[in-house]
Design a protein around this motif. Structure first.
Motif, PDB file in Angstrom:
ATOM      1  N   LEU A 192       1.004  -1.206   0.043  1.00 29.98           N
ATOM      2  CA  LEU A 192      -0.015  -0.049   0.206  1.00 29.98           C
ATOM      3  C   LEU A 192       0.909   1.126   0.084  1.00 29.98           C
ATOM      4  CD1 LEU A 192      -2.670  -0.866   2.759  1.00 29.98           C
ATOM      5  CD2 LEU A 192      -2.953  -1.199   0.350  1.00 29.98           C
ATOM      6  N   PRO A 193       0.546   2.385  -0.877  1.00 33.31           N
ATOM      7  CA  PRO A 193       1.445   3.486  -0.892  1.00 33.31           C
ATOM      8  C   PRO A 193       1.075   4.106   0.405  1.00 33.31           C
ATOM      9  CG  PRO A 193       0.345   3.208  -3.059  1.00 33.31           C
ATOM     10  CD  PRO A 193      -0.195   2.121  -2.118  1.00 33.31           C
ATOM     11  N   ALA A 194       2.266   4.820   0.749  1.00 38.55           N
ATOM     12  CA  ALA A 194       2.276   5.585   2.259  1.00 38.55           C
ATOM     13  C   ALA A 194       0.881   6.271   2.268  1.00 38.55           C
ATOM     14  CB  ALA A 194       3.266   6.310   2.613  1.00 38.55           C
ATOM     15  N   TRP A 195       0.484   7.294   1.090  1.00 36.32           N
ATOM     16  CA  TRP A 195      -0.288   8.276   1.278  1.00 36.32           C
ATOM     17  C   TRP A 195      -1.495   7.549   1.219  1.00 36.32           C
ATOM     18  CZ3 TRP A 195      -4.093   8.372  -2.453  1.00 36.32           C
ATOM     19  CH2 TRP A 195      -4.028   7.758  -3.650  1.00 36.32           C
ATOM     20  N   GLN A 196      -1.831   6.299   1.051  1.00 37.60           N
ATOM     21  CA  GLN A 196      -3.072   5.631   1.246  1.00 37.60           C
ATOM     22  C   GLN A 196      -3.577   5.163   2.485  1.00 37.60           C
ATOM     23  OE1 GLN A 196      -3.963   2.582  -1.645  1.00 37.60           O
ATOM     24  NE2 GLN A 196      -3.460   3.757  -3.477  1.00 37.60           N
ATOM     25  N   TRP A 197      -2.601   5.118   3.206  1.00 39.50           N
ATOM     26  CA  TRP A 197      -2.808   4.465   4.691  1.00 39.50           C
ATOM     27  C   TRP A 197      -2.413   5.465   5.842  1.00 39.50           C
ATOM     28  CZ3 TRP A 197       1.220   4.147   8.128  1.00 39.50           C
ATOM     29  CH2 TRP A 197       2.514   4.076   7.661  1.00 39.50           C
ATOM     30  N   VAL A 198      -1.456   6.540   5.675  1.00 40.85           N
ATOM     31  CA  VAL A 198      -1.030   7.547   6.470  1.00 40.85           C
ATOM     32  C   VAL A 198      -2.213   8.438   6.754  1.00 40.85           C
ATOM     33  CG1 VAL A 198       0.613   9.420   6.882  1.00 40.85           C
ATOM     34  CG2 VAL A 198       1.540   7.012   6.040  1.00 40.85           C
ATOM     35  N   ALA A 199      -2.855   8.909   5.700  1.00 36.44           N
ATOM     36  CA  ALA A 199      -3.836   9.919   5.831  1.00 36.44           C
ATOM     37  C   ALA A 199      -5.207   9.304   6.482  1.00 36.44           C
ATOM     38  CB  ALA A 199      -4.225  10.258   4.437  1.00 36.44           C
ATOM     39  N   PRO A 200      -5.680   8.063   6.133  1.00 34.94           N
ATOM     40  CA  PRO A 200      -6.724   7.771   7.017  1.00 34.94           C
ATOM     41  C   PRO A 200      -6.577   7.403   8.716  1.00 34.94           C
ATOM     42  CG  PRO A 200      -6.072   5.984   5.505  1.00 34.94           C
ATOM     43  CD  PRO A 200      -5.485   7.243   5.231  1.00 34.94           C
ATOM     44  N   VAL A 201      -5.078   6.632   8.584  1.00 32.85           N
ATOM     45  CA  VAL A 201      -4.910   6.696  10.004  1.00 32.85           C
ATOM     46  C   VAL A 201      -4.619   7.771  10.964  1.00 32.85           C
ATOM     47  CG1 VAL A 201      -2.784   5.599  11.281  1.00 32.85           C
ATOM     48  CG2 VAL A 201      -3.503   4.491   9.529  1.00 32.85           C
ATOM     49  N   PHE A 203      -6.001  10.901  10.461  1.00 36.82           N
ATOM     50  CA  PHE A 203      -7.252  11.330  10.321  1.00 36.82           C
ATOM     51  C   PHE A 203      -8.273  10.858  11.572  1.00 36.82           C
ATOM     52  CE2 PHE A 203     -11.660  12.495   9.117  1.00 36.82           C
ATOM     53  CZ  PHE A 203     -11.474  13.884   8.956  1.00 36.82           C
ATOM     54  N   PHE A 204      -8.352   9.252  11.343  1.00 34.18           N
ATOM     55  CA  PHE A 204      -9.012   8.523  12.369  1.00 34.18           C
ATOM     56  C   PHE A 204      -8.441   8.788  13.832  1.00 34.18           C
ATOM     57  CE2 PHE A 204     -10.746   4.587  14.076  1.00 34.18           C
ATOM     58  CZ  PHE A 204     -11.769   4.638  13.429  1.00 34.18           C
ATOM     59  N   THR A 205      -7.194   8.651  14.057  1.00 32.79           N
ATOM     60  CA  THR A 205      -6.928   8.859  15.336  1.00 32.79           C
ATOM     61  C   THR A 205      -7.054  10.310  15.825  1.00 32.79           C
ATOM     62  OG1 THR A 205      -4.606   7.495  14.622  1.00 32.79           O
ATOM     63  CG2 THR A 205      -4.576   8.903  16.731  1.00 32.79           C
ATOM     64  N   ALA A 206      -7.103  11.199  14.839  1.00 27.12           N
ATOM     65  CA  ALA A 206      -7.392  12.665  15.367  1.00 27.12           C
ATOM     66  C   ALA A 206      -8.876  12.763  15.858  1.00 27.12           C
ATOM     67  CB  ALA A 206      -7.057  13.505  14.370  1.00 27.12           C
TER      68      ALA A 206
END
Length: 245
Positions: A192-201, A203-206
């Motif tokens: 998985l490209p980093a931008w596909q999982w870093v953003a939701p992780v 955002f979800f955590t925040a």
């Protein structure tokens, strides 16, 4: 694309939570533009990323999560490089991109905000309404609010509200593909490209400590969930093609 266009939660909230649809679009487009500016570090690409980030943040303040997302993606990309000369060039590209993108963000925010407040009272302080709204959102997030969760109404918020709401509201096939993709990624079967999982992780955590006011606050993470789920379907199709061979 079928998952995106037919997801019942996304379709329902598109009519009920209209103020969260625009930031969902701009949040996603801002990430795409940022990735493009990293791969092709030109002035237009950096400016485009800054403009889209401004559109996202001015749509909803929770899109400020883009800042740590950008920083994490930039750091991960930087750490993958080992050549010293390349790193020096990379640092210059990063500095220029952030200067140009940040400048576009600030200019766009001023242009988006000021014309709408020219005839409002108190315009002697141009950004008064901007910071007033930001303060109101912070105050709203900090005060108790009546919520309904798992058959109980109370003033208490729960950190696990959004994960539970997400699992209860999403169709079983989508959850199957999404969880399968996560399992395949964990086992190294897909990348998985980093931008596909870093953003939701991030955002979800925040959002975990936020008020339990609905899964609509999670909408900006949905496009990334769809992309991840699609990777599972893509992997399954590839295996079926190999079997036929």
């Amino acid at each position: 694309l079928p998952i995106w266009s037919l997801d019942p939660t996304f379709l329902a909230l598109a009519g009920l939570a209209k103020t969260d649809i625009a930031p969902t679009l701009f949040f996603f487009l801002a990430l795409l533009a940022f990735e493009k500016s990293k791969k092709t570090p030109t002035l237009p690409n950096a400016v485009k990323a800054g403009l889209l980030a401004a559109l996202a943040v001015n749509s909803k303040f929770y899109c400020l999560v883009l800042v740590p997302v950008y920083l994490v993606l930039e750091t991960l990309d930087y750490l993958r490089k080992e050549n010293v000369l390349f790193l020096e060039q990379r640092r210059k590209e990063i500095r220029d991109r952030w200067i140009h993108g940040g400048g576009a963000f600030l200019v766009a925010t001023v242009l988006f905000y000021l014309p709408a407040t020219l005839f409002l009272p108190g315009h002697r302080q141009p950004f008064y309404y901007f910071f007033e709204k930001f303060g109101e959102d912070l105050a709203f997030a900090g005060r108790p609010f009546p919520v309904f969760f798992l058959g109980t109404g109370s003033l208490e918020s729960h950190w696990y509200y959004l994960p539970v709401a997400f699992l209860l509201k999403e169709p079983i096939p989508f959850l199957f593909f999404f969880l399968t993709a996560l399992a395949l990624a964990f086992r190294g079967k897909i990348s998985l490209p980093a931008w596909q999982w870093v953003a939701p992780v991030l955002f979800f955590t925040a959002l975990l400590p936020s008020l339990n006011l609905g899964v609509r606050y999670l909408l900006p993470a949905y496009p990334f969930f769809f992309l991840i789920a699609g990777r599972s379907e893509e992997h399954t199709s590839e295996l079926q093609s190999l079997r036929h061979l």
